[in-house]
Design an enzyme around this catalytic site. Structure first.
Site, PDB file in Angstrom:
ATOM      1  N   GLU A 151      20.948  23.662 -14.969  1.00 33.74           N
ATOM      2  CA  GLU A 151      21.198  22.261 -14.638  1.00 33.74           C
ATOM      3  C   GLU A 151      22.169  22.107 -13.481  1.00 33.74           C
ATOM      4  O   GLU A 151      23.094  22.891 -13.329  1.00 33.74           O
ATOM      5  CB  GLU A 151      21.859  21.571 -15.843  1.00 33.74           C
ATOM      6  CG  GLU A 151      20.953  21.436 -17.011  1.00 33.74           C
ATOM      7  CD  GLU A 151      21.707  21.033 -18.272  1.00 33.74           C
ATOM      8  OE1 GLU A 151      22.666  20.241 -18.172  1.00 33.74           O
ATOM      9  OE2 GLU A 151      21.338  21.520 -19.340  1.00 33.74           O
ATOM     10  N   CYS A 181      32.468  28.215 -26.907  1.00 34.02           N
ATOM     11  CA  CYS A 181      33.309  27.045 -27.201  1.00 34.02           C
ATOM     12  C   CYS A 181      32.609  26.151 -28.227  1.00 34.02           C
ATOM     13  O   CYS A 181      31.421  25.850 -28.110  1.00 34.02           O
ATOM     14  CB  CYS A 181      33.619  26.256 -25.935  1.00 34.02           C
ATOM     15  SG  CYS A 181      34.602  27.199 -24.763  1.00 34.02           S
ATOM     16  N   CYS A 184      30.732  22.805 -27.076  1.00 30.77           N
ATOM     17  CA  CYS A 184      29.933  22.827 -25.844  1.00 30.77           C
ATOM     18  C   CYS A 184      28.477  23.179 -26.135  1.00 30.77           C
ATOM     19  O   CYS A 184      28.193  24.069 -26.935  1.00 30.77           O
ATOM     20  CB  CYS A 184      30.543  23.836 -24.880  1.00 30.77           C
ATOM     21  SG  CYS A 184      29.641  23.993 -23.340  1.00 30.77           S
ATOM     22  N   GLY A 222      27.819  27.942 -17.928  1.00 30.44           N
ATOM     23  CA  GLY A 222      28.316  29.290 -17.639  1.00 30.44           C
ATOM     24  C   GLY A 222      29.800  29.346 -17.379  1.00 30.44           C
ATOM     25  O   GLY A 222      30.462  28.327 -17.199  1.00 30.44           O
ATOM     26  N   CYS A 236      27.451  19.238 -19.714  1.00 28.48           N
ATOM     27  CA  CYS A 236      27.245  20.638 -20.007  1.00 28.48           C
ATOM     28  C   CYS A 236      26.093  21.065 -20.906  1.00 28.48           C
ATOM     29  O   CYS A 236      26.193  21.015 -22.129  1.00 28.48           O
ATOM     30  CB  CYS A 236      28.525  21.148 -20.647  1.00 28.48           C
ATOM     31  SG  CYS A 236      29.395  22.155 -19.513  1.00 28.48           S
TER      32      CYS A 236
HETATM   33  N1  SAH Z   1      33.078  27.804 -18.470  1.00 30.22           N
HETATM   34  C1  SAH Z   1      33.849  26.956 -17.616  1.00 30.22           C
HETATM   35  C2  SAH Z   1      33.071  25.906 -16.854  1.00 30.22           C
HETATM   36  C3  SAH Z   1      31.958  25.173 -17.555  1.00 30.22           C
HETATM   37  S1  SAH Z   1      32.276  23.843 -18.630  1.00 30.22           S
HETATM   38  C4  SAH Z   1      34.959  26.331 -18.395  1.00 30.22           C
HETATM   39  O1  SAH Z   1      35.051  26.568 -19.594  1.00 30.22           O
HETATM   40  O2  SAH Z   1      35.786  25.648 -17.809  1.00 30.22           O
HETATM   41  C5  SAH Z   1      32.959  22.531 -17.674  1.00 30.22           C
HETATM   42  C6  SAH Z   1      33.920  21.708 -18.505  1.00 30.22           C
HETATM   43  O3  SAH Z   1      33.255  20.880 -19.475  1.00 30.22           O
HETATM   44  C7  SAH Z   1      34.900  22.560 -19.289  1.00 30.22           C
HETATM   45  O4  SAH Z   1      36.175  21.998 -19.198  1.00 30.22           O
HETATM   46  C8  SAH Z   1      34.355  22.449 -20.684  1.00 30.22           C
HETATM   47  O5  SAH Z   1      35.302  22.793 -21.646  1.00 30.22           O
HETATM   48  C9  SAH Z   1      33.911  20.997 -20.713  1.00 30.22           C
HETATM   49  N2  SAH Z   1      33.013  20.644 -21.808  1.00 30.22           N
HETATM   50  C10 SAH Z   1      32.090  21.382 -22.418  1.00 30.22           C
HETATM   51  N3  SAH Z   1      31.488  20.681 -23.406  1.00 30.22           N
HETATM   52  C11 SAH Z   1      32.046  19.467 -23.401  1.00 30.22           C
HETATM   53  C12 SAH Z   1      31.858  18.284 -24.194  1.00 30.22           C
HETATM   54  N4  SAH Z   1      30.962  18.234 -25.173  1.00 30.22           N
HETATM   55  N5  SAH Z   1      32.608  17.199 -23.886  1.00 30.22           N
HETATM   56  C13 SAH Z   1      33.512  17.234 -22.885  1.00 30.22           C
HETATM   57  N6  SAH Z   1      33.743  18.312 -22.116  1.00 30.22           N
HETATM   58  C14 SAH Z   1      33.029  19.419 -22.379  1.00 30.22           C
END
Ligand code: SAH
Length: 352
Positions: free
Chosen positions: A96, A120, A123, A163, A337
Site C-alpha cells: 500500500e 505490534c 497494527c 513494514g 497501516c
Molecule cells: N514499522 C515502523 C513504520 C510503520 S507504522 C514503525 O513502527 O514506526 C507507521 C506508524 O503507524 C507507526 O507509528 C505505527 O505504530 C502506527 N500505527 C500502526 N497501527 C496503527 C493504528 N491502528 N492506529 C494508529 N497508528 C498505528
C-alpha cells in the site's frame, strides 16, 4: 530480490552503478544517464528507451529485470482527497501507498516490506507476518507511480507504510539515495521521515549515514510494562535503552527526533503515563505526535476518549513538551497501516 526472480531490478541502481554495469557490458558511460532518465520518468520497458541502440536494449533485458507496478485498487477519500493505492508487484505480492494532501505539499506514505515481523498488537500490517523485503526500486516506484498516476507532485515522503524500515536497512538506505538523486526525483532529505518501532541497534549506523532526514520513533507507551505488551520490539531492549539511543542519535546528528504516540483507551492514556512521556520527550528534546488510534477490526483496542486526550495533552503542554495532534486523513478509505492489503488477503487475493 523478489523470490523466483534471478535478475536484479534495474530500478534499484544508482547512476554510478549503472555506469559500472555498462562498462562491464562494454558500453559507453553516457548511456547510464540516458537509462536513469528513462527510469526516473517511469519507463518500465527497455523497448521504449528509444535513444538506446537495439543491441543494448537486448543486453539490458538479459541482465536486468524491469517491471511496472500495477494498480490493484485506488481509493480516493471524499473527505480530504487522500488517495490510497494498492500496488501489485512483479511476484504478485501487494503493498500500500497513501498520498496525503497537506497545505505544505503532497506527502506520500510508502511501505518498506511486504508484511512485517514486529508484531505490534494494534497494527494491521503485521497480522500475516513478514513475507519479504521490498527492494529499493520497488520502494522508489511507490513514490514515482503514485505521482504519475495521481498527477500530484510529491514533495514529502514518510516511511510509515507497511513494514519496519530499519529491518530492511540496506534497501531503504539505497531507496533514500535514489529518491534524493538530483537526476531522479530529487526529493530533499529534509522532506523525508523514517519511522521505526525502535530497532536501536541500527541507530548508530543510521546516524553515521549523515542524512538530514527526520527520525520518528513509534513510542506508544512510556513504561516497559505497557510498551512490551503493545510492541514486542520493546522486549529485550526496553524504554530506557530506547531513550538513550534517541539521545545519542540526536547528539550525533543534531536532528530532532519525533515520538509517535497512538492514544489507546485505557492502555496508554493515563495522566501518570502523560507525565512519564513528558520526561522522555524532554530528555531528548523530542517532538511528540499524538495520533488517535485507528481501530483495526482484528484488534481489541479503541481510541482514547476526547476527554482523556484533552487531559493528556494538557499535562504534556504544562510540562513544556512540543506536541502536534495528527489529523486523521482518509478515514473513509482504510488509509492506515496495512488495512487495505489485509482486506485483500482475507478475500484470498494475496500470493504470500
Ligand atoms: N514499522 C515502523 C513504520 C510503520 S507504522 C514503525 O513502527 O514506526 C507507521 C506508524 O503507524 C507507526 O507509528 C505505527 O505504530 C502506527 N500505527 C500502526 N497501527 C496503527 C493504528 N491502528 N492506529 C494508529 N497508528 C498505528
Amino acid at each position: 530480490m523478489p523470490k523466483g526472480e534471478t535478475k536484479p531490478n534495474i530500478v534499484s541502481l544508482l547512476p554510478a552503478e549503472l555506469e559500472a554495469e555498462l562498462a562491464a557490458l562494454g558500453e559507453v558511460k553516457f548511456r547510464a544517464a540516458q537509462i536513469f532518465q528513462w527510469l526516473s520518468r517511469g519507463v518500465r520497458d527497455f523497448g521504449q528507451m528509444s535513444n538506446l541502440p537495439k543491441a543494448l536494449r537486448e543486453k539490458l533485458d538479459g541482465r536486468f529485470s524491469i517491471h511496472e507496478p500495477k494498480v490493484l485498487s485506488k481509493q480516493v477519500s471524499a473527505l480530504d482527497g487522500t488517495i490510497k493505492y494498492l500496488w501489485e508487484l512483479a511476484d504478485g505480492n501487494a503493498v500500500e501507498t497513501v498520498v496525503m494532501r497537506y497545505k505544505h505539499g503532497n506527502t506520500v506514505c510508502v511501505s518498506s516490506q511486504v508484511g512485517c515481523r514486529q508484531g505490534c498488537a494494534f497494527c494491521a500490517s503485521t497480522i500475516g507476518g513478514l513475507v519479504r523485503d521490498l527492494d529499493a526500486g520497488e520502494i522508489l516506484d511507490e513514490v514515482l507511480f503514485s505521482q504519475l498516476d495521481s498527477g500530484l507532485s510529491i514533495s514529502n515522503i514518510v516511511l510509515m507504510g507497511i513494514g519496519e524500515p530499519l529491518d530492511n536497512f540496506d534497501n531503504v538506505m539505497r531507496f533514500l539515495r535514489l529518491v534524493n538523486h538530483p537526476d531522479g526525483l530529487n526529493i530533499g532529505m529534509r522532506h523525508i521521515s523514517l519511522s521505526t518501532c525502535g530497532l536501536i541497534e541500527r541507530f548508530p549506523e543510521l546516524a553515521a549515514q549523515e542524512l538530514q532526514l527526520t527520525l520518528s520513533v513509534s513510542l506508544h507507551a512510556p513504561d516497559d510494562e505497557t510498551r512490551s505488551k503493545l510492541m514486542p520490539a520493546n522486549r529485550g531492549r526496553g524504554v530506557d535503552a530506547l531513550i538513550k539511543a534517541c539521545r545519542d542519535y540526536y547528539e550525533q546528528t543534531g536532528r530532532r527526533i519525533s515520538f509517535e504516540y497512538a492514544m489507546i483507551d485505557g492502555v496508554n492514556d493515563s495522566p501518570a503515563q502523560a507525565r512519564l512521556l513528558a520526561g522522555h520527550a524532554r530528555a531528548v528534546a523530542a517532538h511528540v505526535n499524538l495520533i488517535p488510534l485507528n481501530h483495526v477490526e482484528e484488534r481489541p483496542f479503541r481510541p482514547s476518549t476526547p476527554e482523556h486526550m484533552k487531559e493528556f495533552i494538557r499535562i504534556l503542554e504544562q510540562q513544556g513538551v512540543n506536541i502536534t495532534v495528527r489529523r486523521r486523513l482518509g478515514g473513509d478509505v482504510d488509509a492506515s497501516c496495512g488495512q487495505l492489503r489485509r482486506k485483500m488477503q482475507t478475500k484470498g487475493g494475496d500470493k504470500a
